[in-house]
Design a protein around this motif. Structure first.
Motif, PDB file in Angstrom:
ATOM      1  N   ASP A  89     -80.789 -98.809  48.233  1.00  0.00           N
ATOM      2  CA  ASP A  89     -81.058 -98.561  47.172  1.00  0.00           C
ATOM      3  C   ASP A  89     -82.606 -98.393  46.693  1.00  0.00           C
ATOM      4  O   ASP A  89     -83.209 -99.216  46.451  1.00  0.00           O
ATOM      5  CB  ASP A  89     -80.337 -99.612  45.955  1.00  0.00           C
ATOM      6  CG  ASP A  89     -80.770 -99.310  44.604  1.00  0.00           C
ATOM      7  OD1 ASP A  89     -81.544 -98.416  44.270  1.00  0.00           O
ATOM      8  OD2 ASP A  89     -80.330-100.327  43.705  1.00  0.00           O
ATOM      9  N   THR A 109     -77.234 -96.906  44.576  1.00  0.00           N
ATOM     10  CA  THR A 109     -77.837 -97.721  43.984  1.00  0.00           C
ATOM     11  C   THR A 109     -76.729 -98.884  43.286  1.00  0.00           C
ATOM     12  O   THR A 109     -75.603 -98.392  43.316  1.00  0.00           O
ATOM     13  CB  THR A 109     -78.465 -96.868  42.791  1.00  0.00           C
ATOM     14  OG1 THR A 109     -77.407 -96.609  41.797  1.00  0.00           O
ATOM     15  CG2 THR A 109     -79.529 -96.050  43.339  1.00  0.00           C
ATOM     16  N   ASP A 112     -75.091 -97.031  40.366  1.00  0.00           N
ATOM     17  CA  ASP A 112     -74.394 -96.040  40.453  1.00  0.00           C
ATOM     18  C   ASP A 112     -72.983 -96.487  40.717  1.00  0.00           C
ATOM     19  O   ASP A 112     -71.961 -96.241  40.487  1.00  0.00           O
ATOM     20  CB  ASP A 112     -74.943 -95.129  41.520  1.00  0.00           C
ATOM     21  CG  ASP A 112     -76.002 -94.176  41.115  1.00  0.00           C
ATOM     22  OD1 ASP A 112     -75.931 -94.038  39.758  1.00  0.00           O
ATOM     23  OD2 ASP A 112     -76.879 -93.767  41.941  1.00  0.00           O
ATOM     24  N   GLU A 115     -71.053 -98.049  38.003  1.00  0.00           N
ATOM     25  CA  GLU A 115     -70.751 -96.957  37.354  1.00  0.00           C
ATOM     26  C   GLU A 115     -69.211 -96.228  37.787  1.00  0.00           C
ATOM     27  O   GLU A 115     -68.325 -96.117  37.138  1.00  0.00           O
ATOM     28  CB  GLU A 115     -71.560 -95.923  37.031  1.00  0.00           C
ATOM     29  CG  GLU A 115     -71.095 -94.675  36.361  1.00  0.00           C
ATOM     30  CD  GLU A 115     -70.771 -94.932  34.849  1.00  0.00           C
ATOM     31  OE1 GLU A 115     -70.018 -94.120  34.367  1.00  0.00           O
ATOM     32  OE2 GLU A 115     -71.346 -95.925  34.258  1.00  0.00           O
ATOM     33  N   ALA A 230     -80.928 -88.056  36.026  1.00  0.00           N
ATOM     34  CA  ALA A 230     -80.591 -87.857  37.406  1.00  0.00           C
ATOM     35  C   ALA A 230     -81.721 -87.195  38.238  1.00  0.00           C
ATOM     36  O   ALA A 230     -82.046 -87.752  39.280  1.00  0.00           O
ATOM     37  CB  ALA A 230     -79.467 -87.130  37.666  1.00  0.00           C
ATOM     38  N   ARG A 233     -83.978 -89.883  39.066  1.00  0.00           N
ATOM     39  CA  ARG A 233     -83.582 -90.734  40.230  1.00  0.00           C
ATOM     40  C   ARG A 233     -83.685 -90.344  41.384  1.00  0.00           C
ATOM     41  O   ARG A 233     -84.127 -90.777  42.445  1.00  0.00           O
ATOM     42  CB  ARG A 233     -82.332 -91.073  39.678  1.00  0.00           C
ATOM     43  CG  ARG A 233     -82.280 -91.943  38.340  1.00  0.00           C
ATOM     44  CD  ARG A 233     -81.004 -92.756  38.257  1.00  0.00           C
ATOM     45  NE  ARG A 233     -79.669 -91.988  38.439  1.00  0.00           N
ATOM     46  CZ  ARG A 233     -79.085 -91.266  37.392  1.00  0.00           C
ATOM     47  NH1 ARG A 233     -79.306 -91.544  36.235  1.00  0.00           N
ATOM     48  NH2 ARG A 233     -78.101 -90.472  37.588  1.00  0.00           N
TER      49      ARG A 233
END
Length: 393
Positions: A89, A109, A112, A115, A230, A233
């Motif tokens: 991550d 991550t 993520d 989610e 995004a 990231r």
């Protein structure tokens, strides 16, 4: 070292069915971390499978902050080495892996992962989750959102332990409340060091099979902190957004950035140069000889030649057979000519299996150039004794 009678451990009749899957994991060791090379699809399959097994399954998500902290605190490092999965991550870790030609290409991550589990698209079942940590009131907000959405996660309980010590967070009533929930997944939302240390300390007290530290994900889910777009990231500049949203984080990023720069200059670059200069490619065609000798209290495994990815499967079979004998293992490195990150990963998994059996892994007769390779990869601690770090309970 005293010569012991040679045995063919691969031909032993001892059962190996009790040995876990750690030796099958595609793990790479670099900069003192053990990182699994896997993508989201494989990760999710492992998660849902582990949720149906009554055994502790710890998922860790190392990033640069994990890397820096692991070099300072042995217990934190131990929590990563004893994890059932360690997934990268942090884009800097991906960049370093690419630079060293380590096949860890996908960033996974904690946010993520949470989610994706929350959405539950194509999931074989809805996971029951217990929320542990977060600022006052956040767990309740997230719990309501999860239960109203009818997605992949159903919240069955939460505890906000406040800002107490590890000991206070490990009180019997806290652990009992967690265990009574009947959850499949324990989602921990504490600072990295406190979360990993607490998880390791209570590893065998917690009955929930899946457990992982999701860090700031609870802030994103509750809506108190906006997550970076995004593009930021994926490009590795999420830290800039995090500082904008939470200015106090600049100190952590500044410290971690300095340490990472130093590691790159003193370990990553010299390792790349050393590999090029001393012919890491040349040893790809050479064989590794593995000879085992048994004694009353230990098994000595002598490695002769290059310990590289090509020999991992055969070495893993030998190690499994040695583990079945329930003795400490001593790896004789006197004739070891090279070791790569994949084989170091295998040794880390061997160590994990031994630690779970309260046994030790030791290294003997390590040549100076091999000590340098271990050091450049961040694993000088493997060559020190003792190898079985005792975690306070």
């Amino acid at each position: 070292m005293i010569a012991l009678p040679e045995v063919s451990i691969a031909q032993t009749n001892a059962a190996t069915s009790s040995v876990g899957d750690d030796l099958d994991r595609e793990v790479f060791g670099f900069l003192g971390l053990a990182v699994d090379a896997l993508n989201f699809e494989v990760l999710l399959r492992a998660i849902y499978k582990a949720s149906s097994v009554a055994a502790p399954y710890l998922i860790s998500t190392p990033n640069v902050n994990f890397l820096v902290t692991s070099r300072i605190h042995p217990y934190f490092r131990e929590s990563l080495l004893r994890s059932n999965l360690c997934i990268a991550d942090g884009m800097p870790l991906i960049w370093i892996a690419k630079f060293l030609r380590i096949p860890i290409r996908e960033r996974v991550t904690g946010a993520d992962l949470f989610e994706i589990l929350k959405r539950g698209e194509g999931a074989p079942k809805r996971l029951r989750v217990f929320l542990f940590g977060g600022a006052e009131g956040l767990a309740s907000v997230v719990a309501d959102k999860l239960n109203l959405s009818n997605g992949g996660l159903e919240c069955v309980g939460s505890v906000n332990p406040g800002f107490g010590s590890i000991e206070e967070m490990s009180r019997r009533e806290v652990i009992d409340a967690i265990n009574a929930s009947g959850a499949d997944l324990l989602a921990v939302f504490l600072g990295a060091e406190k979360a990993q240390t607490w998880l390791l300390r209570n590893h065998h007290r917690i009955k929930i099979p899946l457990r992982a530290q999701f860090g700031a994900a609870i802030n994103f889910e509750a809506g108190t902190v906006k997550r970076a777009p995004a593009l930021l990231r994926n490009s590795g500049f999420e830290w800039m957004w995090r500082i904008k949203e939470e200015p106090y984080l600049w100190r952590r990023y500044w410290r971690d950035g300095k340490v990472l720069t130093k590691l790159f200059l003193t370990k990553v670059l010299p390792l790349a140069f050393h590999s090029s200069l001393h012919g890491a490619k040349r040893v790809q065609s050479e064989d590794l000889e593995i000879v085992a000798r048994a004694a009353d209290r230990a098994i000595e495994i002598a490695l002769s030649g290059p310990a590289i990815a090509r020999h991992v499967d055969r070495a893993a079979a030998e190690f499994r057979s040695a583990l079945a004998l329930q003795r400490d293992l001593v790896v004789d490195c006197s004739n070891l000519s090279w070791i790569d990150q994949r084989f170091i990963g295998l040794l880390l998994m061997l160590r994990k299996e031994l630690v779970s059996k309260k046994l030790e892994l030791r290294f003997a007769n390590v040549p100076r150039d091999m000590r340098r390779l271990f050091g450049l990869n961040g694993f000088e601690f493997l060559l020190a004794e003792p190898q079985c770090l005792v975690i306070p309970r």
